[in-house]
Write a protein that holds these residues in place. Structure first.
Motif, PDB file in Angstrom:
ATOM      1  N   PRO A 160       7.852  -6.896  -4.280  1.00 57.85           N
ATOM      2  CA  PRO A 160       6.843  -6.766  -3.226  1.00 57.85           C
ATOM      3  C   PRO A 160       6.165  -5.402  -3.270  1.00 57.85           C
ATOM      4  O   PRO A 160       6.823  -4.369  -3.395  1.00 57.85           O
ATOM      5  N   ALA A 161       4.841  -5.401  -3.189  1.00 57.71           N
ATOM      6  CA  ALA A 161       4.081  -4.149  -3.238  1.00 57.71           C
ATOM      7  C   ALA A 161       4.446  -3.258  -2.055  1.00 57.71           C
ATOM      8  O   ALA A 161       4.778  -3.741  -0.967  1.00 57.71           O
ATOM      9  N   VAL A 162       4.392  -1.956  -2.268  1.00 56.67           N
ATOM     10  CA  VAL A 162       4.678  -0.996  -1.196  1.00 56.67           C
ATOM     11  C   VAL A 162       3.403  -0.460  -0.567  1.00 56.67           C
ATOM     12  O   VAL A 162       3.447   0.411   0.298  1.00 56.67           O
ATOM     13  N   GLY A 163       2.260  -0.954  -1.008  1.00 58.26           N
ATOM     14  CA  GLY A 163       0.977  -0.541  -0.453  1.00 58.26           C
ATOM     15  C   GLY A 163      -0.148  -1.085  -1.292  1.00 58.26           C
ATOM     16  O   GLY A 163       0.061  -1.569  -2.418  1.00 58.26           O
ATOM     17  N   ALA A 164      -1.361  -1.005  -0.764  1.00 55.51           N
ATOM     18  CA  ALA A 164      -2.537  -1.414  -1.521  1.00 55.51           C
ATOM     19  C   ALA A 164      -2.899  -0.327  -2.516  1.00 55.51           C
ATOM     20  O   ALA A 164      -2.728   0.871  -2.233  1.00 55.51           O
ATOM     21  N   PRO A 165      -3.391  -0.684  -3.711  1.00 53.65           N
ATOM     22  CA  PRO A 165      -3.783   0.336  -4.696  1.00 53.65           C
ATOM     23  C   PRO A 165      -4.775   1.334  -4.115  1.00 53.65           C
ATOM     24  O   PRO A 165      -5.781   0.957  -3.506  1.00 53.65           O
ATOM     25  N   GLY A 166      -4.453   2.615  -4.272  1.00 52.18           N
ATOM     26  CA  GLY A 166      -5.326   3.678  -3.815  1.00 52.18           C
ATOM     27  C   GLY A 166      -5.121   4.093  -2.382  1.00 52.18           C
ATOM     28  O   GLY A 166      -5.647   5.132  -1.950  1.00 52.18           O
ATOM     29  N   ARG A 167      -4.358   3.338  -1.613  1.00 47.14           N
ATOM     30  CA  ARG A 167      -4.157   3.673  -0.201  1.00 47.14           C
ATOM     31  C   ARG A 167      -3.126   4.780  -0.076  1.00 47.14           C
ATOM     32  O   ARG A 167      -2.151   4.826  -0.814  1.00 47.14           O
ATOM     33  N   THR A 168      -3.350   5.677   0.872  1.00 46.57           N
ATOM     34  CA  THR A 168      -2.407   6.759   1.141  1.00 46.57           C
ATOM     35  C   THR A 168      -1.828   6.594   2.541  1.00 46.57           C
ATOM     36  O   THR A 168      -2.490   6.044   3.426  1.00 46.57           O
ATOM     37  N   ARG A 285      -1.386  12.275  -0.084  1.00 44.42           N
ATOM     38  CA  ARG A 285      -0.126  12.169   0.636  1.00 44.42           C
ATOM     39  C   ARG A 285       0.719  11.061   0.021  1.00 44.42           C
ATOM     40  O   ARG A 285       0.238   9.947  -0.230  1.00 44.42           O
ATOM     41  N   VAL A 286       1.994  11.378  -0.228  1.00 43.69           N
ATOM     42  CA  VAL A 286       2.918  10.451  -0.882  1.00 43.69           C
ATOM     43  C   VAL A 286       4.271  10.524  -0.169  1.00 43.69           C
ATOM     44  O   VAL A 286       4.732  11.623   0.186  1.00 43.69           O
TER      45      VAL A 286
END
Length: 372
Positions: A160-168, A285-286
């Motif tokens: 499962p993805a942990v976020g949308a590509p490019g989203r911070t 931000r990460v």
């Protein structure tokens, strides 16, 4: 202008980390031409052999800066585009819409949305099934397991993805850097280890840095003790371990002197161009593996101060070993520290690591090393 190095205070701060519970640690701090190296504690808790400041050590995710620099070199040559979708290069590894959306830059700065593969590497390849449940059960069984990086990547890509590509904020993930390793191999026609060795490590003049050929650390080194949040008591020696579970995203072996030399040359524009370095220092931000939100660039992150005065570098951990290397933006003040115990904090009932005297002692050492 930095404060001059207080050698006696640095010696005392290092010793205080050992007294707080760290079996052994060693460090190098530089201020211009002035150099301090120190060591405290033991390299082997059984024999009592002391650690020394010239020992080789597994440095974990500090490797990511080396890998990122190699990718930026290929960007400079025109073989890789920072904002080109990874699917243009590796459609078989990141297929479909995500392959067309996730860029090389997103892999480098952990905003791809791809999950960490480690908790998902079971059951098909039987890797670390207990990690997701915060148990150390798997470590002994997998000391000499040789992992296929494309299988590990597949675990991260299909999780499962942990976020949308490019989203911070993005989420730190080793899956990103295993993909970058495959990208390097695709465009250079050689292994990532060979390319990084020739074009980054040797280019920087590092004499004691390299990728392990087997499960052992060559040359003088400490044993490396894993506590796994107090669940391994006493901590177990995992200094012999097949590092294919992370590959060239975190398997590098180095010394504190080599780490300072590398980051000094990188920030001086001698490994990649000044324009590439500026790209590496563009942060987002990460969320780190420890759950903290940090600023992160392309294989680099700043620490302790506004960007123009920040220390840039990276930290790293593997089973039993940890390291941190930071260099001030002007290159004058540098710090590299290696420790031979990991995950010393016990967990509370909610799974949150609890404070330990080692934490405060290390923070004091870092402040003294970076600021005097």
């Amino acid at each position: 202008m930095s404060d001059a190095l207080d050698l006696a205070a640095l010696d005392a701060a290092l010793e205080n980390v050992h007294r707080a519970g760290m079996p052994g640690l060693f460090a190098e701090v530089r201020d211009g031409d002035e150099v301090w190296r120190g060591a405290a504690g033991v390299a082997d808790v059984v024999t009592g052999a002391p650690v020394t400041a010239d020992m080789r050590h597994r440095v974990g995710s500090i490797t990511k800066t080396f890998t990122a620099a190699a990718v930026l070199q290929q960007v400079e040559s025109g073989r890789i585009g920072l904002d080109t979708p990874i699917g243009d290069y590796l459609p078989e590894l990141v297929p479909g819409e995500r392959g067309a959306t996730i860029t090389v830059r997103m892999l480098l700065n952990h905003t791809s949305g791809l999950a960490e593969y480690l908790p998902y590497a079971y059951p098909s390849c039987k890797a670390f099934p207990a990690i997701a449940e915060t148990r150390p059960d798997s470590l002994d069984d997998l000391r000499f397991t040789r992992f296929d990086p494309t299988d590990l990547i597949a675990r991260g890509v299909t999780a499962p993805a942990v976020g949308a590509p490019g989203r911070t904020p993005g989420v730190y993930s080793n899956t990103n850097y295993l993909l970058l390793v495959q990208l390097l191999e695709k465009v250079t026609g050689t292994t990532a280890e060979q390319y990084i060795t020739r074009n980054v490590i040797e280019h920087a003049g590092l004499q004691d840095t390299g990728f392990p050929d087997a499960s052992h650390v060559d040359g003088p080194h400490s044993r490396m003790y894993e506590s796994w949040f107090g669940m391994i008591d006493p901590p177990c020696d995992y200094s012999v371990y097949d590092m294919s579970w992370v590959g060239p995203s975190a398997s590098l072996i180095s010394t504190v002197a080599d780490l300072n030399r590398f980051y000094g040359k990188l920030l001086a524009g001698e490994i990649v161009s000044r324009s590439s370095l500026a790209q590496m220092q563009r942060t987002v931000r990460v969320v780190s593996q420890e759950g903290r939100t940090i600023d992160y660039g392309l294989g680099l992150h700043p620490m302790d101060g506004p960007c123009q005065n920040a220390f840039w570098g990276h930290g790293g951990t593997v089973w039993g070993a940890g390291a941190l290397a930071m260099t001030r933006a002007d290159g004058r003040r540098q710090m590299a520290v290696a420790v031979n115990l990991q995950r010393w904090n016990k967990l509370d009932s909610s799974g949150t690591p609890q404070p330990h005297p080692i934490d405060d002692a290390l923070a004091t050492l870092y402040r003294l090393a970076m600021h005097g």
